[in-house]
Design an enzyme around this catalytic site. Structure first.
Site, PDB file in Angstrom:
ATOM      1  N   THR A   6       0.442  -1.016   0.203  1.00  0.00           N
ATOM      2  CA  THR A   6      -0.052  -0.076   0.059  1.00  0.00           C
ATOM      3  C   THR A   6       0.745   1.027   0.298  1.00  0.00           C
ATOM      4  O   THR A   6       1.496   1.549   0.930  1.00  0.00           O
ATOM      5  CB  THR A   6      -0.936   0.168   1.184  1.00  0.00           C
TER       6      THR A   6
ATOM      7  N   LYS B   7      -8.060   1.558  -3.338  1.00  0.00           N
ATOM      8  CA  LYS B   7      -7.492   0.614  -1.324  1.00  0.00           C
ATOM      9  C   LYS B   7      -7.851   2.054  -0.497  1.00  0.00           C
ATOM     10  O   LYS B   7      -8.488   2.225   0.747  1.00  0.00           O
ATOM     11  CB  LYS B   7      -6.019   0.821  -1.613  1.00  0.00           C
TER      12      LYS B   7
ATOM     13  N   LYS C  38      -1.676   4.939   8.601  1.00  0.00           N
ATOM     14  CA  LYS C  38      -0.948   5.230   7.677  1.00  0.00           C
ATOM     15  C   LYS C  38      -1.645   5.197   6.049  1.00  0.00           C
ATOM     16  O   LYS C  38      -1.904   5.948   5.601  1.00  0.00           O
ATOM     17  CB  LYS C  38      -0.604   4.116   6.973  1.00  0.00           C
TER      18      LYS C  38
HETATM   19  P1  NAD Z   1       6.118  -6.050   7.028  1.00  0.00           P
HETATM   20  O1  NAD Z   1       6.563  -4.486   8.069  1.00  0.00           O
HETATM   21  O2  NAD Z   1       5.935  -6.862   7.679  1.00  0.00           O
HETATM   22  O3  NAD Z   1       6.871  -6.800   5.760  1.00  0.00           O
HETATM   23  C1  NAD Z   1       7.720  -5.406   5.085  1.00  0.00           C
HETATM   24  C2  NAD Z   1       9.123  -6.036   4.741  1.00  0.00           C
HETATM   25  O4  NAD Z   1       9.742  -5.716   3.756  1.00  0.00           O
HETATM   26  C3  NAD Z   1       9.742  -6.239   6.143  1.00  0.00           C
HETATM   27  O5  NAD Z   1       9.795  -7.809   6.279  1.00  0.00           O
HETATM   28  C4  NAD Z   1      11.277  -5.579   5.263  1.00  0.00           C
HETATM   29  O6  NAD Z   1      12.327  -6.140   5.857  1.00  0.00           O
HETATM   30  C5  NAD Z   1      10.886  -5.898   3.436  1.00  0.00           C
HETATM   31  N1  NAD Z   1      12.059  -4.549   2.975  1.00  0.00           N
HETATM   32  C6  NAD Z   1      11.945  -3.444   3.676  1.00  0.00           C
HETATM   33  N2  NAD Z   1      12.913  -3.255   2.729  1.00  0.00           N
HETATM   34  C7  NAD Z   1      13.222  -4.057   1.960  1.00  0.00           C
HETATM   35  C8  NAD Z   1      14.708  -3.902   0.749  1.00  0.00           C
HETATM   36  N3  NAD Z   1      14.890  -3.034   0.773  1.00  0.00           N
HETATM   37  N4  NAD Z   1      14.332  -4.903   0.553  1.00  0.00           N
HETATM   38  C9  NAD Z   1      14.440  -6.658   0.277  1.00  0.00           C
HETATM   39  N5  NAD Z   1      12.942  -6.717   1.955  1.00  0.00           N
HETATM   40  C10 NAD Z   1      12.945  -4.922   1.651  1.00  0.00           C
HETATM   41  O7  NAD Z   1       4.330  -5.293   6.202  1.00  0.00           O
HETATM   42  P2  NAD Z   1       3.398  -5.938   6.186  1.00  0.00           P
HETATM   43  O8  NAD Z   1       2.738  -6.287   7.353  1.00  0.00           O
HETATM   44  O9  NAD Z   1       4.030  -7.085   5.420  1.00  0.00           O
HETATM   45  O10 NAD Z   1       2.452  -5.339   4.581  1.00  0.00           O
HETATM   46  C11 NAD Z   1       3.519  -5.041   3.757  1.00  0.00           C
HETATM   47  C12 NAD Z   1       2.433  -3.433   2.440  1.00  0.00           C
HETATM   48  O11 NAD Z   1       1.271  -4.210   3.205  1.00  0.00           O
HETATM   49  C13 NAD Z   1       2.727  -2.623   3.470  1.00  0.00           C
HETATM   50  O12 NAD Z   1       2.434  -2.135   2.635  1.00  0.00           O
HETATM   51  C14 NAD Z   1       1.247  -2.701   4.828  1.00  0.00           C
HETATM   52  O13 NAD Z   1       1.040  -0.961   4.359  1.00  0.00           O
HETATM   53  C15 NAD Z   1       0.141  -3.514   3.629  1.00  0.00           C
HETATM   54  N6  NAD Z   1      -1.028  -3.934   4.174  1.00  0.00           N
HETATM   55  C16 NAD Z   1      -0.625  -4.903   5.087  1.00  0.00           C
HETATM   56  C17 NAD Z   1      -1.897  -5.517   5.470  1.00  0.00           C
HETATM   57  C18 NAD Z   1      -1.624  -5.964   7.249  1.00  0.00           C
HETATM   58  O14 NAD Z   1      -2.249  -6.399   7.945  1.00  0.00           O
HETATM   59  N7  NAD Z   1      -0.333  -6.642   7.773  1.00  0.00           N
HETATM   60  C19 NAD Z   1      -2.828  -5.364   5.238  1.00  0.00           C
HETATM   61  C20 NAD Z   1      -2.926  -4.560   3.642  1.00  0.00           C
HETATM   62  C21 NAD Z   1      -2.291  -3.777   3.365  1.00  0.00           C
END
Ligand code: NAD
Length: 296
Positions: free
Chosen positions: A93, A168, A243
């Site tokens: 997102t 979204k 966010k």
């Molecule tokens: P998270 O922080 O658990 O995972 C993000 C991952 O990206 C981490 O493991 C981090 O190490 C990795 N990362 C960051 N920079 C990187 C790079 N340069 N190279 C490789 N890996 C890298 O976040 P999440 O909860 O998995 O959410 C991910 C996305 O999905 C976000 O944008 C969030 O807003 C969206 N989202 C999350 C949810 C939820 O319920 N968690 C629901 C809908 C949408």
């Protein structure tokens, strides 16, 4: 079956990548965090030493990262290493402007691209029941759909570049405003001596009906599966709602749209988050709304 690179193996990306492996795809994964790489390996993915190494020879690349700056940085790094005509899908997102910029990076290198943010949270990621909101041209969407179907149950083409992100943030702004409205309804009902069940039985079948009430009721009792019955454990964390509301306000300001209730919802969720509730489910805003009465 396809060769897919998956970058960003956090709470969402980890289980999504695992579902692609389960579906029979060859998945090469990368994350900056070692523990996430180990988990992906245990789930059956191959692990690359870097994002650029992961995408080599991949027909499809998927990113699932925290914010726009991470997506731009990773796409800038990996797109030159991708095969021309391959597909890159961003499921994070992020802000609409960064998403459009990412699509441009792909187009400059002859790579097809789709923005495909999700709703459904970590439960949907694990159960492969996510909804994907997609932006991109028809051909890119047609190529992305069969891959996304292995991670979700509803895949919607919302329009051109950035349209998935736009959809979204509009949806989540509606959700935040309607959740606060439902909480205000229950808060008033409590003060007037009404039972939660009485208000629910009427509002859930009348004109007050909405998803926040019927599927995700913010008081315990009427909907047994809602986080209110589990001490507001997420679910969808309040910090993520902040966010999304901030992305919505940034987009509204840039586009010149008037969204006063979205702005107010952002302020209310920001205050809830600042009080140490960022990890609480967003329906926990019920407690905050009750607390506002004491401050009047
Ligand atoms: P998270 O922080 O658990 O995972 C993000 C991952 O990206 C981490 O493991 C981090 O190490 C990795 N990362 C960051 N920079 C990187 C790079 N340069 N190279 C490789 N890996 C890298 O976040 P999440 O909860 O998995 O959410 C991910 C996305 O999905 C976000 O944008 C969030 O807003 C969206 N989202 C999350 C949810 C939820 O319920 N968690 C629901 C809908 C949408």
């Amino acid at each position: 079956m396809a060769h897919i690179a998956f970058i960003g193996l956090g709470n969402m990306g980890g289980p999504m990548a695992a579902n692609l492996v389960k579906a029979g795809h060859t998945v090469i994964a990368f994350d900056l965090v070692e523990a996430s790489r180990h988990q992906a390996k245990a789930d059956g993915a191959g692990i690359a030493d870097s994002a650029a190494a992961a995408v080599r020879d991949a027909e499809t690349v998927i990113t699932m990262l925290p914010a726009g700056k991470h997506v731009i940085s990773v796409w800038t790094d990996v797109i030159p290493a991708m095969t021309k005509g391959a597909l890159i899908i961003d499921c994070s997102t992020i802000d609409v402007e960064s998403s459009k910029q990412a699509h441009e990076l792909a187009a400059e290198h002859g790579v097809r691209s789709v923005d495909a943010p999700v709703s459904g949270g970590t439960g949907g990621a694990k159960g492969a029941t996510l909804t994907f909101m997609c932006g991109g041209d028809d051909k890119a969407f047609a190529a992305a759909k069969p891959v996304l179907e292995k991670m979700g149950k509803k895949i919607v083409h919302c329009g051109g570049a950035g349209a998935g992100q736009a959809t979204k943030i509009c949806n989540n702004m509606i959700l935040a405003v309607s959740m606060i409205a439902v909480c205000e309804g229950f808060s008033l009902a409590e003060k007037l001596g009404l039972s939660h069940q009485a208000l629910f039985d009427v509002a859930s079948t009348s004109s007050g009906q909405c998803w926040a009430l019927t599927n995700y009721c913010p008081v315990p009792g009427p909907v047994p599966t809602s986080p209110a019955n589990n001490d507001y454990k997420p679910g969808f964390a309040a910090a993520l709602m902040v966010k999304d509301l901030t992305l919505a306000q940034d987009a509204a300001n840039a586009a010149g749209a008037a969204t006063p209730l979205g702005k107010h919802a952002q302020e209310i969720y920001k205050a809830f988050d600042a009080a140490g509730n960022g990890g609480v489910d967003f329906s926990g805003i019920m407690r905050h709304v009750r607390g506002l009465a004491a401050k009047q």
